[in-house]
Scaffold this motif. Structure first.
Motif, short mmCIF file in Angstrom:
data_model
loop_
_atom_site.label_atom_id
_atom_site.label_comp_id
_atom_site.label_asym_id
_atom_site.label_seq_id
_atom_site.Cartn_x
_atom_site.Cartn_y
_atom_site.Cartn_z
N THR A 11 3.52 8.33 -2.66
CA THR A 11 3.33 7.02 -3.29
C THR A 11 3.65 5.91 -2.31
O THR A 11 2.92 4.91 -2.19
N ARG A 12 4.75 6.08 -1.58
CA ARG A 12 5.14 5.05 -0.62
C ARG A 12 4.10 4.91 0.49
O ARG A 12 3.78 3.79 0.93
N LEU A 13 3.54 6.01 0.95
CA LEU A 13 2.48 5.95 1.95
C LEU A 13 1.28 5.19 1.43
O LEU A 13 0.67 4.37 2.14
N SER A 14 0.90 5.45 0.20
CA SER A 14 -0.24 4.76 -0.40
C SER A 14 0.01 3.26 -0.48
O SER A 14 -0.89 2.46 -0.23
N GLU A 15 1.24 2.87 -0.80
CA GLU A 15 1.58 1.45 -0.87
C GLU A 15 1.50 0.78 0.49
O GLU A 15 1.22 -0.41 0.60
N LEU A 16 1.73 1.55 1.53
CA LEU A 16 1.65 1.02 2.89
C LEU A 16 0.23 1.05 3.45
O LEU A 16 -0.01 0.63 4.58
N GLY A 17 -0.70 1.58 2.68
CA GLY A 17 -2.09 1.70 3.15
C GLY A 17 -2.30 2.93 4.00
O GLY A 17 -3.25 2.99 4.79
N LEU A 18 -1.45 3.94 3.84
CA LEU A 18 -1.50 5.14 4.67
C LEU A 18 -1.63 6.40 3.82
O LEU A 18 -1.02 7.43 4.11
#
Length: 457
Positions: free
Chosen positions: A409-416
């Motif tokens: 989820t955190r990666l998705s929030e960072l655009g990754l």
């Protein structure tokens, strides 16, 4: 003229009316509850069309990005990387605070002139003739009928974020349904604390909803002194390539160490220098490792973005010492030397672009990563913040005992965002490292190791 722009949001305060405002929750100030109920944010990969040059431009929606006050170089990078319009929240007359490190920060008049030269629309929201009370209307007027994507900036990006949230909430039907819960989630993703009573109440009134912005648990508290940094979690931050003259700013902001993931000058006995950013030279090209400078100049001429752009006598930049560039490309030894000279803890943990990520590579670097964060807030960087993001999110998950779902989820929030089919090597690294079996095998053993990669003297 607004004299205290850093706290512009205080000037926007308004009376909070309960009547007519839909109450959504009164327990949102609890960080644990916020983390469980907040809207999931998904963003594109950092940097628009030029990740190495624009990693610091922070996406809020598909069309709108925010940043701190821009240098002339960053303004040109914005043009090269795909922005169509630049909006300054304030009017700037250069006095004592006209530099960021060695980078000159143009006045509003200078910026408007340079924006025109590089093909950007440029507008200013607030000038000396209007106060903060008119910001809602003025920003809406500035954003109407302007080419997108748009980069809105203020001194450190905080006021720009707040003002943009006001616009998006007020025009939510026209701006992809930007709701209050999305604003709360985005403020956490950006690391922008909007929990002050005046800002929270004003945003609630505009949105017609009552939802508390949480007090953010981000260290260092003054991280916006180096506004290009990207918050990951608690005291983990990432960045693309930093500048030599920014090292004092990084120290002033409260960071205690820097981790560099870029390749060194050689790897396994072969040249491995990465590309350094150059004005009017296309981003994403492989570095030319030919030892003959003349051959490299010929290649650069072929990679020019705009042959008519006269930003230098050659119509392009051929070197970039501020980003530790030599005649070939990025030189890690120059960066190491600069940090050593500054007496700042520095770790070089190379992640080479030509080789896949792996759990074994992370296990090799884990002791150094944990040593770095144990010193205090750590800034992990690479060329475009992508490799740094993959490593820092995983390290933060290990350090704070978060699971795979949290990390993805955190990666998705960072655009990754990653998956078994998208960046499969990174996905496999995450699934292995965050499994119970791996934790038992490596994490306890690594926590007992001594670290030997820090260069701080």
């Amino acid at each position: 003229m607004i004299k205290n722009r850093t706290f512009l949001t205080i000037a926007f305060s308004a009376v909070f009316y309960k009547n007519g405002i839909r109450v959504m929750t009164t327990s949102a100030a609890n960080p644990k509850i916020i983390d469980e109920i907040r809207t999931t944010i998904t963003r594109k990969s950092p940097g628009l069309n030029s990740p190495m040059k624009l990693w610091w431009a922070k996406q809020v929606t598909e069309d709108y990005f925010v940043a701190g006050r821009l240098s002339r170089r960053q303004l040109q990078y914005a043009s090269e990387g795909g922005f169509k319009s630049i909006i300054s929240l304030f009017t700037y007359k250069n006095h004592k605070d006209c530099c960021l490190g060695k980078e000159y920060l143009p006045s509003t008049i200078e910026m408007a002139s340079h924006a025109k030269e590089v093909g950007l629309q440029f507008r200013t929201v607030l000038d000396e003739s209007n106060g903060s009370s008119s910001v809602d209307l003025k920003l809406e007027q500035s954003l109407r009928n302007i080419p997108k994507p748009v980069l809105l900036f203020s001194d450190r990006g905080h006021s720009a974020t707040y003002a943009l949230f006001m616009f998006l909430l007020k025009n939510s039907i026209e701006t992809t349904d930007f709701s209050m819960d999305k604003a709360v989630a985005m403020s956490e993703v950006l690391g922008m604390d909007l929990s002050m009573k005046c800002t929270n109440q004003k945003l609630c009134k505009v949105a017609g909803e009552n939802l508390d912005f949480p007090k953010l648990n981000v260290l260092p508290k003054n991280w916006l002194e180096y506004w290009p940094a990207i918050p990951v979690y608690k005291n983990w931050f990432v960045a693309g390539q930093i500048l030599e003259s920014h090292i004092p700013l990084i120290k002033k902001a409260g960071f205690k160490s820097v981790v560099n993931l870029r390749a060194g000058t050689t790897h396994k006995g072969k040249p491995s220098q990465e590309k350094v950013n150059l004005l009017n030279i296309e981003d994403g090209r492989r570095a030319d490792v030919d030892e003959y400078v003349g051959a490299r100049q010929s290649l650069l001429r072929q990679e020019m973005i705009d042959p008519n752009n006269s930003n230098s006598s050659q119509h392009y930049a051929s070197s970039n010492l501020e980003e530790f560039g030599d005649t070939i490309g990025y030189n890690e030894e120059m960066e190491r030397s600069a940090f050593r000279k500054a007496g700042f803890p520095y770790y070089h943990l190379p992640v080479v672009n030509s080789e896949p990520f792996s759990a074994e590579l992370f296990a090799l670097y884990e002791p150094e990563l944990m040593d770095a964060v144990n010193r205090g807030p750590v800034l992990v960087h690479c060329a475009s913040s992508k490799r740094a993001g993959y490593v820092a999110v995983l390290a933060a998950a290990v350090k704070n005992q978060q699971d795979l779902t949290w990390a993805l989820t955190r990666l998705s929030e960072l655009g990754l965002a990653i998956s078994p089919s998208k960046k499969p090597d990174v996905y496999e690294m995450y699934t292995k490292v965050l499994s119970k079996e791996w934790k038992n095998k490596y994490h306890q053993k690594n926590s007992q190791k001594n670290c030997g990669q820090c260069s701080n003297t």
